[in-house]
Scaffold this active site. Structure first.
Site, PDB file in Angstrom:
ATOM      1  N   ASN A  53      -1.930  19.592   0.789  1.00  0.00           N
ATOM      2  CA  ASN A  53      -3.068  18.974   1.484  1.00  0.00           C
ATOM      3  C   ASN A  53      -2.848  18.922   3.001  1.00  0.00           C
ATOM      4  OD1 ASN A  53      -4.216  16.463   2.806  1.00  0.00           O
ATOM      5  ND2 ASN A  53      -5.474  16.518   0.990  1.00  0.00           N
TER       6      ASN A  53
ATOM      7  N   LYS B  34       5.111   2.059  -3.049  1.00  0.00           N
ATOM      8  CA  LYS B  34       5.090   3.470  -3.460  1.00  0.00           C
ATOM      9  C   LYS B  34       5.337   3.551  -4.948  1.00  0.00           C
ATOM     10  CE  LYS B  34       4.813   7.549  -1.363  1.00  0.00           C
ATOM     11  NZ  LYS B  34       4.271   7.825  -0.029  1.00  0.00           N
TER      12      LYS B  34
ATOM     13  N   THR C 233      -4.715  12.861   6.724  1.00  0.00           N
ATOM     14  CA  THR C 233      -3.312  12.891   7.152  1.00  0.00           C
ATOM     15  C   THR C 233      -3.152  13.900   8.285  1.00  0.00           C
ATOM     16  OG1 THR C 233      -2.636  12.309   4.924  1.00  0.00           O
ATOM     17  CG2 THR C 233      -0.934  13.249   6.357  1.00  0.00           C
TER      18      THR C 233
ATOM     19  N   SER D 270      -7.322   5.497   4.072  1.00  0.00           N
ATOM     20  CA  SER D 270      -7.267   4.709   2.828  1.00  0.00           C
ATOM     21  C   SER D 270      -7.702   3.275   3.102  1.00  0.00           C
ATOM     22  CB  SER D 270      -5.838   4.688   2.269  1.00  0.00           C
ATOM     23  OG  SER D 270      -5.593   5.808   1.460  1.00  0.00           O
TER      24      SER D 270
ATOM     25  N   LYS E 175       4.992   2.183   8.383  1.00  0.00           N
ATOM     26  CA  LYS E 175       3.809   2.959   8.755  1.00  0.00           C
ATOM     27  C   LYS E 175       2.583   2.035   8.894  1.00  0.00           C
ATOM     28  CE  LYS E 175       3.570   6.737   6.393  1.00  0.00           C
ATOM     29  NZ  LYS E 175       3.265   7.689   5.278  1.00  0.00           N
TER      30      LYS E 175
ATOM     31  N   LYS F 213       0.860  -1.191   0.000  1.00  0.00           N
ATOM     32  CA  LYS F 213       0.000   0.000   0.000  1.00  0.00           C
ATOM     33  C   LYS F 213       0.889   1.230   0.000  1.00  0.00           C
ATOM     34  CE  LYS F 213      -4.048   2.014   0.521  1.00  0.00           C
ATOM     35  NZ  LYS F 213      -3.692   2.864  -0.640  1.00  0.00           N
TER      36      LYS F 213
HETATM   37  N1  GLU Z   1       0.782   8.981   0.415  1.00  0.00           N
HETATM   38  C1  GLU Z   1       0.277   8.798   1.745  1.00  0.00           C
HETATM   39  C2  GLU Z   1       1.397   8.369   2.663  1.00  0.00           C
HETATM   40  O1  GLU Z   1       2.544   8.622   2.421  1.00  0.00           O
HETATM   41  C3  GLU Z   1      -0.944   7.900   1.791  1.00  0.00           C
HETATM   42  C4  GLU Z   1      -0.737   6.500   1.294  1.00  0.00           C
HETATM   43  C5  GLU Z   1      -2.030   5.699   1.164  1.00  0.00           C
HETATM   44  O2  GLU Z   1      -3.070   6.216   1.490  1.00  0.00           O
HETATM   45  O3  GLU Z   1      -1.911   4.557   0.717  1.00  0.00           O
HETATM   46  O4  GLU Z   1       1.158   7.838   3.719  1.00  0.00           O
END
Ligand code: GLU
Length: 421
Positions: A219, A105, A189, A350, A93, A69
């Site tokens: 954001n 990513k 976030t 998410s 994370k 993810k």
């Molecule tokens: N880009 C965000 C992060 O770095 C969200 C990633 C997601 O929702 O999968 O955590």
């Protein structure tokens, strides 16, 4: 920065955490490399009829705890090393929050501000055409990141549906509500970071009216400014890629949000409501109680860390503080609420979106907020306790917390599953 890669720097945190746990060295070894990183060249038609190509990547760093993810970033300076590092952080994370996911990513090396809307749509679709075999609702689930948003996720999910011949909303999160997006994903976030700060306020000895400096006004930066200002905290400095504004009496958040909505820089508010322009470099050292890095990685480093006056740093960006700067801040008594915890609200909502898509049943925004708050408080408290118990920074405690979950999962799979002999 030295010649070491960004990933080498990130792995320092893994070694620091491993020192506090007795873990099979094979487990640590497995976590030092990305499982797979795929590179593609996206060729699109520009509005003037010419063709242009852009480098793109998708990394699935580790899938031990579930499908990978993580977001997709559109940035002119993205590299494979950066994508792998961001995917490593996503792995930790998701483990910090106990989400049933591994880390991934993606990125396209592009300045999206130089593309028209139609070109941006063609680029987003080209990304999915290139990586359709890698992603999937139970394999690898993208989302927004720097310079990508729900509109882009909508195009991407539409392209995926066309390729597989059916609606598959759970393949991407951060979608528009009309396409199966979740309520509450937009500010998730910042909101997660806000819940964390509120929950730990007493332990951290925070005042009811903090002076806050925010680096980056996308954001995460915009939403944290609104949430904190609504509680009576004073936003004294804000920066974006074009500059910074400062007012010791407190900036007018509505002026800043208006400027952004019009596509302007925060510096366009200079002269109004006591807003003064300062250099972006000065923002880090502004006199304040809370510093919120909400831009890119490595913004607080060896050379500016000593200027930080804030006693608390809330990392809404990924990797904004280098390992060298970490040491300087710790020596000065500054507490850092680290990225893999502080900005995990985004991936947590998410996850809620993915669950709703799979169930075909949608929750209220109150439901989303209360579930997010519960998880932020639960994991935040557990990590805070580890840091007190072991006498470590909150960052090391967060890595210890995540690593013990990752190790448990890797061992449960059987370590022979990833070594061939
Ligand atoms: N880009 C965000 C992060 O770095 C969200 C990633 C997601 O929702 O999968 O955590």
């Amino acid at each position: 920065m030295s010649e070491d890669s960004l990933l080498d720097h990130a792995l320092v945190r893994l070694d620091e955490a491993a020192a506090h746990l007795s873990i099979d060295p094979d487990v640590i070894e497995k976590l030092k490399f990305a499982r797979e990183t795929t590179k593609a060249r996206l060729m699109i038609r520009m509005d003037d009829g010419s063709r242009k190509s852009f480098l793109a990547w998708r990394c699935r760093y580790d899938d031990t705890r579930g499908p990978t993810k993580g977001g997709i970033r559109f940035h002119p300076e993205s590299t494979a090393d950066e994508v792998e590092t961001l995917a490593f952080w996503m792995t930790f994370k998701c483990a910090v929050m106990n989400l049933p996911y591994g880390g991934g990513k993606g990125a396209v090396q592009v300045d999206p501000r130089k593309l028209s809307k139609a070109e941006l749509e063609r680029l987003s679709r080209a990304y999915i055409q290139a990586f359709a075999r890698i992603i999937g609702p139970d394999r690898d689930i993208p989302a927004p990141d720097v310079y990508t948003n729900s509109m882009i996720m909508g195009w991407m999910s539409d392209e995926y549906a066309q390729i597989v011949g059916r609606a598959e909303p759970a393949v991407i999160t951060g979608k528009p509500i009309a396409l199966g997006g979740s309520l509450g994903r937009g500010d998730a976030t910042a909101r997660g970071g806000y819940y964390l700060v509120c929950h730990l306020a007493e332990d951290l000895g925070l005042s009811k009216t903090m002076r806050v400096a925010i680096q980056g006004f996308g954001n995460a930066g915009q939403h944290i400014a609104s949430l904190l200002a609504a509680d009576g905290h004073k936003i004294v400095a804000v920066s974006d890629s074009e500059g910074a504004v400062y007012s010791p009496a407190g900036l007018h958040v509505d002026l800043l949000l208006d400027a952004k909505a019009k596509g302007q820089s925060v510096t366009a508010t200079a002269g109004q409501g006591g807003h003064d322009v300062i250099s972006s470099e000065r923002l880090v050292g502004v006199d304040c109680d809370l510093l919120v890095p909400a831009a890119l990685e490595n913004m607080i480093h060896e050379r500016n860390a000593a200027s930080v006056k804030a006693k608390l740093v809330l990392e809404l960006a990924n990797g904004p503080v280098t390992p060298e700067a970490d040491k300087i801040l710790a020596a000065n008594g500054t507490v850092i609420l680290p990225d893999i915890l502080a900005n995990a609200g985004g991936v947590t909502v998410s996850y809620f979106e993915w669950v709703q898509n799979k169930q075909g049943y949608y929750w209220t925004v109150e439901d989303i907020h209360s579930r997010l708050r519960t998880i932020m408080e639960r994991e935040g408290r557990a990590i805070w306790d580890v840091s007190r118990e072991k006498g470590t920074t909150v960052r090391t405690a967060a890595y210890v917390h995540a690593l013990s979950r990752l190790a448990e999962a890797i061992e449960a799979h059987g370590t022979q599953s990833f070594f061939t002999s």
